[in-house]
Structure formats: C-alpha cells, structure tokens
Write an enzyme that holds these catalytic residues in place. Structure first.
Site, PDB file in Angstrom:
ATOM      1  N   CYS A  52      -7.217  11.874  -2.998  1.00 20.62           N
ATOM      2  CA  CYS A  52      -8.236  12.127  -4.012  1.00 20.62           C
ATOM      3  C   CYS A  52      -7.534  12.166  -5.370  1.00 20.62           C
ATOM      4  CB  CYS A  52      -8.933  13.456  -3.734  1.00 20.62           C
ATOM      5  SG  CYS A  52     -10.049  13.942  -5.076  1.00 20.62           S
ATOM      6  N   ASP A  59      -7.525  11.658   1.788  1.00 21.59           N
ATOM      7  CA  ASP A  59      -8.800  11.095   2.212  1.00 21.59           C
ATOM      8  C   ASP A  59      -8.518  10.148   3.365  1.00 21.59           C
ATOM      9  OD1 ASP A  59     -10.500  12.334   0.314  1.00 21.59           O
ATOM     10  OD2 ASP A  59      -9.887  10.870  -1.197  1.00 21.59           O
ATOM     11  N   VAL A  74      -3.271 -14.170   6.084  1.00 21.18           N
ATOM     12  CA  VAL A  74      -2.412 -13.069   5.658  1.00 21.18           C
ATOM     13  C   VAL A  74      -1.520 -12.684   6.840  1.00 21.18           C
ATOM     14  CG1 VAL A  74      -4.014 -11.190   6.232  1.00 21.18           C
ATOM     15  CG2 VAL A  74      -2.331 -10.879   4.412  1.00 21.18           C
ATOM     16  N   GLU A  75      -0.280 -12.414   6.551  1.00 20.34           N
ATOM     17  CA  GLU A  75       0.658 -11.962   7.584  1.00 20.34           C
ATOM     18  C   GLU A  75       0.368 -10.484   7.824  1.00 20.34           C
ATOM     19  OE1 GLU A  75       3.319 -10.214   9.688  1.00 20.34           O
ATOM     20  OE2 GLU A  75       3.693  -9.827   7.547  1.00 20.34           O
ATOM     21  N   SER A  76       0.154 -10.105   9.080  1.00 15.81           N
ATOM     22  CA  SER A  76      -0.398  -8.784   9.380  1.00 15.81           C
ATOM     23  C   SER A  76       0.547  -7.625   9.056  1.00 15.81           C
ATOM     24  CB  SER A  76      -0.856  -8.713  10.830  1.00 15.81           C
ATOM     25  OG  SER A  76       0.228  -8.907  11.704  1.00 15.81           O
ATOM     26  N   HIS A  93     -12.917   6.533  -3.293  1.00 14.50           N
ATOM     27  CA  HIS A  93     -13.149   5.692  -2.120  1.00 14.50           C
ATOM     28  C   HIS A  93     -13.598   4.284  -2.517  1.00 14.50           C
ATOM     29  CE1 HIS A  93     -14.209   9.675   0.137  1.00 14.50           C
ATOM     30  NE2 HIS A  93     -12.934   9.583  -0.150  1.00 14.50           N
ATOM     31  N   GLU A  94     -14.531   4.230  -3.450  1.00 20.06           N
ATOM     32  CA  GLU A  94     -15.061   2.932  -3.873  1.00 20.06           C
ATOM     33  C   GLU A  94     -13.956   2.053  -4.448  1.00 20.06           C
ATOM     34  OE1 GLU A  94     -16.104   5.929  -4.715  1.00 20.06           O
ATOM     35  OE2 GLU A  94     -18.294   6.093  -4.609  1.00 20.06           O
TER      36      GLU A  94
END
Length: 154
Positions: A52, A59, A74-76, A93-94
């Site tokens: 936060c 969070d 994308v390489e994981s 969060h957004e």
C-alpha cells in the site's frame, strides 16, 4: 552451440536475482514459433504482492493474464521476476494491475491481452481490476478466468 530463438535469453537457467523495483526488472521475449496461428497464453500469479503506498502494508492479489501472441512470447521466468519486483513497490491496486498490462503490451505487441487483478480485501473492501486491449479475438478459445467473486466467510 547453434543459434536459436532462445539464444538471447539471459535470465533463464541463470542466477535468480529479484529486481528491486518494476522499473529495474527486465522482461525477456522470444520469437513466437507458432505466429501463423492465433492461440491464447495464460499466466496465473495467485500469490502476487505489492505494498500500500500510504501505509506500507502488504497487499495480495491473484492475477490472471491472458494474451494472444503476435510475433513475440514473454519468457516466463522474466515475467515471474517482474511480478515479484512489485513486492516492495507501493501503488494502488488499479495502478499495479494496469501498469503490468501496459508494460506487457508495449513489450510484446500482442494481438490481444487481458488482465484480471483479483485483490484481497484491504479495509474491508476487495478491489478487482479488469482491462483488455479490445474485443475478444475471433476463433480463439479463451476460457473464463476461473476466479470466483469474493464472498468473505459466508
């Protein structure tokens, strides 16, 4: 060793060092060897954490990222380290959810991308954040994200 689509990867198979921030994290990609067809790729991060920005308290979220690749995958491991770099990052969060999606879109230029950020309650209110780049691509099987709405203990 012969050259391959994996030759430029630096993190896979190497030492694992968690980046100090999302800005420091390095995403890696490889050429999509199946770029002539449209298909969905799903990444699920059920233990995503950030901070936060006001209280510094942790969070927690369950992230589901779906994308229909274009020329790149994308390489994981690099994605995992990028997501882990949010562990010490303070943002709402957004902001976290949309920042992740936008960086992936900028980096991969996918045909389509969707992210669901299912955040655990803070202050008694769960916040879920959803975004996608446009309409669902026609003819691609994209399953439901499979995360039930928050019900509390009831």
């Amino acid at each position: 060793m012969t050259s391959s689509i994996y030759s430029d990867l630096k993190q896979l198979g190497g030492e694992t060092r968690v980046p100090g921030s999302p800005e420091e994290a390095e995403l890696e990609r490889v050429a999509n060897p199946q770029a002539d067809i449209a298909y969905n790729v799903r990444f699920t991060a059920p233990e995503f954490t950030s901070l936060c920005p006001m209280t510094g308290q942790p969070d927690f979220a369950h992230l589901v990222i779906d994308y229909v690749p274009g020329q790149w995958l994308v390489e994981s491991k690099s994605l995992k380290l990028y997501l882990t770099s949010f562990r010490n990052h303070g943002a709402f969060h957004e902001d976290c959810t949309i920042s992740i999606a936008r960086r992936l879109v900028d980096f991969l230029d996918p045909q389509w991308l969707r992210i669901g950020g299912y955040w655990y309650p803070r202050g008694g209110i769960p916040i879920d954040v959803f975004w996608q780049t446009g309409p669902l691509p026609e003819g691609v099987w994209i399953p439901d994200q499979g995360v039930p709405p928050y019900r509390g203990r009831g």
